[in-house]
Design an enzyme around this catalytic site. Structure first.
Site, PDB file in Angstrom:
ATOM      1  N   ASN A   7       0.854  -1.196   0.000  1.00 18.12           N
ATOM      2  CA  ASN A   7       0.000   0.000   0.000  1.00 18.12           C
ATOM      3  C   ASN A   7       0.893   1.251   0.000  1.00 18.12           C
ATOM      4  O   ASN A   7       1.743   1.418   0.878  1.00 18.12           O
ATOM      5  CB  ASN A   7      -0.881  -0.060   1.259  1.00 18.12           C
ATOM      6  CG  ASN A   7      -1.807   1.124   1.389  1.00 18.12           C
ATOM      7  OD1 ASN A   7      -1.412   2.263   1.151  1.00 18.12           O
ATOM      8  ND2 ASN A   7      -3.029   0.879   1.786  1.00 18.12           N
ATOM      9  N   HIS A  10       0.948   6.156   1.972  1.00 20.09           N
ATOM     10  CA  HIS A  10       1.720   7.100   2.792  1.00 20.09           C
ATOM     11  C   HIS A  10       2.825   7.814   2.027  1.00 20.09           C
ATOM     12  O   HIS A  10       3.409   8.767   2.533  1.00 20.09           O
ATOM     13  CB  HIS A  10       2.201   6.425   4.070  1.00 20.09           C
ATOM     14  CG  HIS A  10       1.021   6.081   4.931  1.00 20.09           C
ATOM     15  ND1 HIS A  10       0.124   7.032   5.361  1.00 20.09           N
ATOM     16  CD2 HIS A  10       0.541   4.896   5.366  1.00 20.09           C
ATOM     17  CE1 HIS A  10      -0.847   6.448   6.045  1.00 20.09           C
ATOM     18  NE2 HIS A  10      -0.617   5.154   6.058  1.00 20.09           N
ATOM     19  N   HIS A  43      -5.784   3.464  -1.257  1.00 17.36           N
ATOM     20  CA  HIS A  43      -7.098   3.730  -0.657  1.00 17.36           C
ATOM     21  C   HIS A  43      -7.498   5.146  -1.054  1.00 17.36           C
ATOM     22  O   HIS A  43      -6.876   6.108  -0.625  1.00 17.36           O
ATOM     23  CB  HIS A  43      -6.983   3.608   0.870  1.00 17.36           C
ATOM     24  CG  HIS A  43      -8.299   3.789   1.588  1.00 17.36           C
ATOM     25  ND1 HIS A  43      -8.422   3.585   2.942  1.00 17.36           N
ATOM     26  CD2 HIS A  43      -9.536   4.147   1.149  1.00 17.36           C
ATOM     27  CE1 HIS A  43      -9.681   3.812   3.298  1.00 17.36           C
ATOM     28  NE2 HIS A  43     -10.370   4.165   2.236  1.00 17.36           N
ATOM     29  N   ARG A  45      -9.734   7.824  -0.394  1.00 20.09           N
ATOM     30  CA  ARG A  45     -10.685   8.186   0.661  1.00 20.09           C
ATOM     31  C   ARG A  45     -11.581   9.312   0.187  1.00 20.09           C
ATOM     32  O   ARG A  45     -11.184  10.125  -0.653  1.00 20.09           O
ATOM     33  CB  ARG A  45      -9.924   8.620   1.921  1.00 20.09           C
ATOM     34  CG  ARG A  45      -9.093   7.517   2.542  1.00 20.09           C
ATOM     35  CD  ARG A  45      -8.512   7.975   3.865  1.00 20.09           C
ATOM     36  NE  ARG A  45      -9.519   8.026   4.883  1.00 20.09           N
ATOM     37  CZ  ARG A  45      -9.687   7.125   5.847  1.00 20.09           C
ATOM     38  NH1 ARG A  45      -8.873   6.106   5.946  1.00 20.09           N
ATOM     39  NH2 ARG A  45     -10.648   7.262   6.729  1.00 20.09           N
ATOM     40  N   ARG A  49      -7.435  12.610   1.478  1.00 23.23           N
ATOM     41  CA  ARG A  49      -6.344  13.100   2.332  1.00 23.23           C
ATOM     42  C   ARG A  49      -4.961  12.668   1.839  1.00 23.23           C
ATOM     43  O   ARG A  49      -3.980  13.280   2.155  1.00 23.23           O
ATOM     44  CB  ARG A  49      -6.546  12.681   3.783  1.00 23.23           C
ATOM     45  CG  ARG A  49      -6.378  11.210   4.022  1.00 23.23           C
ATOM     46  CD  ARG A  49      -6.433  10.866   5.490  1.00 23.23           C
ATOM     47  NE  ARG A  49      -7.768  11.044   6.042  1.00 23.23           N
ATOM     48  CZ  ARG A  49      -8.174  10.437   7.160  1.00 23.23           C
ATOM     49  NH1 ARG A  49      -7.348   9.665   7.829  1.00 23.23           N
ATOM     50  NH2 ARG A  49      -9.397  10.608   7.595  1.00 23.23           N
ATOM     51  N   GLU A  70      -8.800   0.217  -2.509  1.00 24.20           N
ATOM     52  CA  GLU A  70      -9.609   0.206  -1.279  1.00 24.20           C
ATOM     53  C   GLU A  70     -10.526   1.406  -1.327  1.00 24.20           C
ATOM     54  O   GLU A  70     -10.091   2.511  -1.665  1.00 24.20           O
ATOM     55  CB  GLU A  70      -8.711   0.362  -0.048  1.00 24.20           C
ATOM     56  CG  GLU A  70      -7.929  -0.850   0.307  1.00 24.20           C
ATOM     57  CD  GLU A  70      -7.036  -0.576   1.510  1.00 24.20           C
ATOM     58  OE1 GLU A  70      -7.220   0.454   2.203  1.00 24.20           O
ATOM     59  OE2 GLU A  70      -6.129  -1.366   1.744  1.00 24.20           O
ATOM     60  N   THR A 101      -8.170   3.258   8.794  1.00 27.60           N
ATOM     61  CA  THR A 101      -9.348   2.401   8.910  1.00 27.60           C
ATOM     62  C   THR A 101      -9.327   1.709  10.273  1.00 27.60           C
ATOM     63  O   THR A 101      -8.377   1.001  10.591  1.00 27.60           O
ATOM     64  CB  THR A 101      -9.337   1.342   7.788  1.00 27.60           C
ATOM     65  OG1 THR A 101      -8.948   1.980   6.581  1.00 27.60           O
ATOM     66  CG2 THR A 101     -10.694   0.706   7.618  1.00 27.60           C
ATOM     67  N   GLU A 151     -10.735  -9.669   3.338  1.00 24.57           N
ATOM     68  CA  GLU A 151      -9.441  -9.275   3.894  1.00 24.57           C
ATOM     69  C   GLU A 151      -9.631  -9.226   5.404  1.00 24.57           C
ATOM     70  O   GLU A 151     -10.464  -8.465   5.915  1.00 24.57           O
ATOM     71  CB  GLU A 151      -8.979  -7.907   3.373  1.00 24.57           C
ATOM     72  CG  GLU A 151      -7.622  -7.545   3.994  1.00 24.57           C
ATOM     73  CD  GLU A 151      -7.042  -6.237   3.501  1.00 24.57           C
ATOM     74  OE1 GLU A 151      -7.306  -5.842   2.347  1.00 24.57           O
ATOM     75  OE2 GLU A 151      -6.310  -5.612   4.299  1.00 24.57           O
ATOM     76  N   HIS A 191      -3.425  -4.797   7.877  1.00 24.06           N
ATOM     77  CA  HIS A 191      -3.586  -3.628   8.763  1.00 24.06           C
ATOM     78  C   HIS A 191      -2.659  -3.750   9.965  1.00 24.06           C
ATOM     79  O   HIS A 191      -2.787  -4.671  10.757  1.00 24.06           O
ATOM     80  CB  HIS A 191      -5.020  -3.408   9.241  1.00 24.06           C
ATOM     81  CG  HIS A 191      -5.273  -1.947   9.462  1.00 24.06           C
ATOM     82  ND1 HIS A 191      -4.756  -1.265  10.538  1.00 24.06           N
ATOM     83  CD2 HIS A 191      -5.926  -1.026   8.713  1.00 24.06           C
ATOM     84  CE1 HIS A 191      -5.099   0.008  10.448  1.00 24.06           C
ATOM     85  NE2 HIS A 191      -5.799   0.184   9.344  1.00 24.06           N
TER      86      HIS A 191
HETATM   87  N1  PXP Z   1      -5.789  -3.204   4.568  1.00 21.71           N
HETATM   88  C1  PXP Z   1      -6.739  -2.251   4.681  1.00 21.71           C
HETATM   89  C2  PXP Z   1      -8.150  -2.621   4.381  1.00 21.71           C
HETATM   90  C3  PXP Z   1      -6.402  -0.942   5.066  1.00 21.71           C
HETATM   91  O1  PXP Z   1      -7.368  -0.009   5.171  1.00 21.71           O
HETATM   92  C4  PXP Z   1      -5.048  -0.632   5.294  1.00 21.71           C
HETATM   93  C5  PXP Z   1      -4.661   0.778   5.634  1.00 21.71           C
HETATM   94  O2  PXP Z   1      -4.904   1.600   4.553  1.00 21.71           O
HETATM   95  C6  PXP Z   1      -4.099  -1.650   5.151  1.00 21.71           C
HETATM   96  C7  PXP Z   1      -4.497  -2.944   4.797  1.00 21.71           C
HETATM   97  C8  PXP Z   1      -2.645  -1.416   5.366  1.00 21.71           C
HETATM   98  O3  PXP Z   1      -2.440  -1.120   6.702  1.00 21.71           O
HETATM   99  P1  PXP Z   1      -1.012  -0.619   7.164  1.00 21.71           P
HETATM  100  O4  PXP Z   1      -0.761   0.678   6.461  1.00 21.71           O
HETATM  101  O5  PXP Z   1      -1.172  -0.471   8.644  1.00 21.71           O
HETATM  102  O6  PXP Z   1      -0.027  -1.680   6.773  1.00 21.71           O
END
Ligand code: PXP
Length: 239
Positions: A7, A10, A43, A45, A49, A70, A101, A151, A191
Site C-alpha cells: 500500500n 503514505h 485507498h 478516501r 487526504r 480500497e 481504517t 481481507e 492492517h
Molecule cells: N488493509 C486495509 C483494508 C487498510 O485499510 C489498510 C490501511 O490503509 C491496510 C491494509 C494497510 O495497513 P497498514 O498501512 O497499517 O499496513
C-alpha cells in the site's frame, strides 16, 4: 506461498503534507513492483487526504502486477471503480475523523448496502473483497453476500498490549482464515502488520496475500523503498 501487496498511500501522505507533486505514489508503485511485490494497493478516501483520483487513473495505466483499490461503498466511489476497473476492489468502512481504517465492515448492519455494492462492482468485471474483523459471523456473511475475497483485519493482533490479548487475537485470525478458505473465499490479511508481527503467520497457509503499507513506507524513509519491500517479501516468502 503467500503474496505481498504494498500500500503506497503514505507516499501520498508525504506529498500532501506540502500539497505539491513529490514524492509521487506512481513512482513508488514502480519501485515496489521492481522489488518483486505482487500488487499495489491504494485507498481513495472520500476526503482525498492522501491518494488523489489522478493517482489511481495513472496507476491503472502503469501497474503491471495488480492494482487493488480500497474504498468505501458509496455511489461516488462505485462509479469511480467501474470506470477504473481495478484488479480487485476492497470495500472498507470509512469515517472522516479516523486516522486510519479502524475496524472491519459491519456486514450484519449494512448487509443490503454492501451486497448491492458487491453485485454492482462485480458486474464491472472485477472481483470484490470485504475488509472484515476476524469474526466467524462476518466471514459467513461475506460468503453469503457472494464476495470473492475477504481481507481479515489484523490490527487487533498487531496492537495487542499483552501476550494473552495477542494470542487470542491471533487465534481469531487463524479461525477466520480457515473458515474463509473452507468456504472458498480468497483470503487476504492486513492492517498494522510489520517486520516482526508478520513472522507470527508462519504456517498459516490459508492466507493468499498480505496487504501492508505503513511499516514498509516508514522503513523506506530510512533504508530506501526497494530494500524495505525486498526485506518484507523475504519474510512473507518464508511463511
Ligand atoms: N488493509 C486495509 C483494508 C487498510 O485499510 C489498510 C490501511 O490503509 C491496510 C491494509 C494497510 O495497513 P497498514 O498501512 O497499517 O499496513
Amino acid at each position: 506461498m503467500p503474496g505481498l501487496a504494498v500500500n503506497v498511500d503514505h507516499v501520498a501522505t508525504l506529498r500532501e503534507a506540502r500539497r505539491i507533486n513529490i514524492p509521487d505514489p506512481v513512482t513508488a508503485a514502480g519501485i515496489v513492483e521492481l522489488a518483486g511485490a505482487d500488487g499495489v494497493v491504494v485507498h481513495l478516501r472520500e476526503d482525498r487526504r492522501h491518494i488523489q483520483d489522478r493517482d489511481v487513473e495513472i496507476l491503472r495505466k502503469t501497474v503491471q502486477t495488480k492494482l487493488i483499490l480500497e474504498m468505501a461503498a458509496t455511489p461516488e466511489m462505485i462509479d469511480f471503480a467501474l470506470e477504473i476497473k481495478p484488479d480487485l476492489v476492497t470495500l472498507v468502512p470509512e469515517k472522516r475523523e479516523e486516522l486510519t481504517t479502524e475496524g472491519g465492515l459491519d456486514l450484519e448492519g449494512n448487509k443490503d448496502t454492501v451486497s448491492e455494492a458487491v453485485k454492482t462492482l462485480q458486474k464491472g468485471g472485477f472481483p470484490v473483497s470485504l475488509f472484515v474483523d476476524p469474526d466467524l459471523d462476518q466471514i459467513k456473511l461475506a460468503h453469503r453476500i457472494d464476495a470473492n475475497f475477504v481481507e481479515i483485519h489484523t490490527g487487533m493482533f498487531c496492537d495487542a498490549e499483552t501476550p494473552k490479548e495477542r494470542f487470542e487475537a491471533f487465534e481469531r485470525i487463524v479461525n477466520s482464515a480457515k473458515l474463509a478458505h473452507k468456504l472458498k473465499l480468497g483470503v487476504n490479511a492486513g492492517h498494522g502488520l510489520g517486520y516482526q508481527t508478520i513472522k507470527q503467520f508462519e504456517g498459516l497457509l490459508e492466507i493468499d496475500e498480505f496487504s501492508i503499507g505503513h511499516s514498509i513506507i516508514a522503513r523506506a524513509v530510512l533504508v530506501g523503498l526497494d530494500r524495505a519491500v525486498r526485506e518484507m517479501i523475504a519474510l512473507v516468502k518464508q511463511l
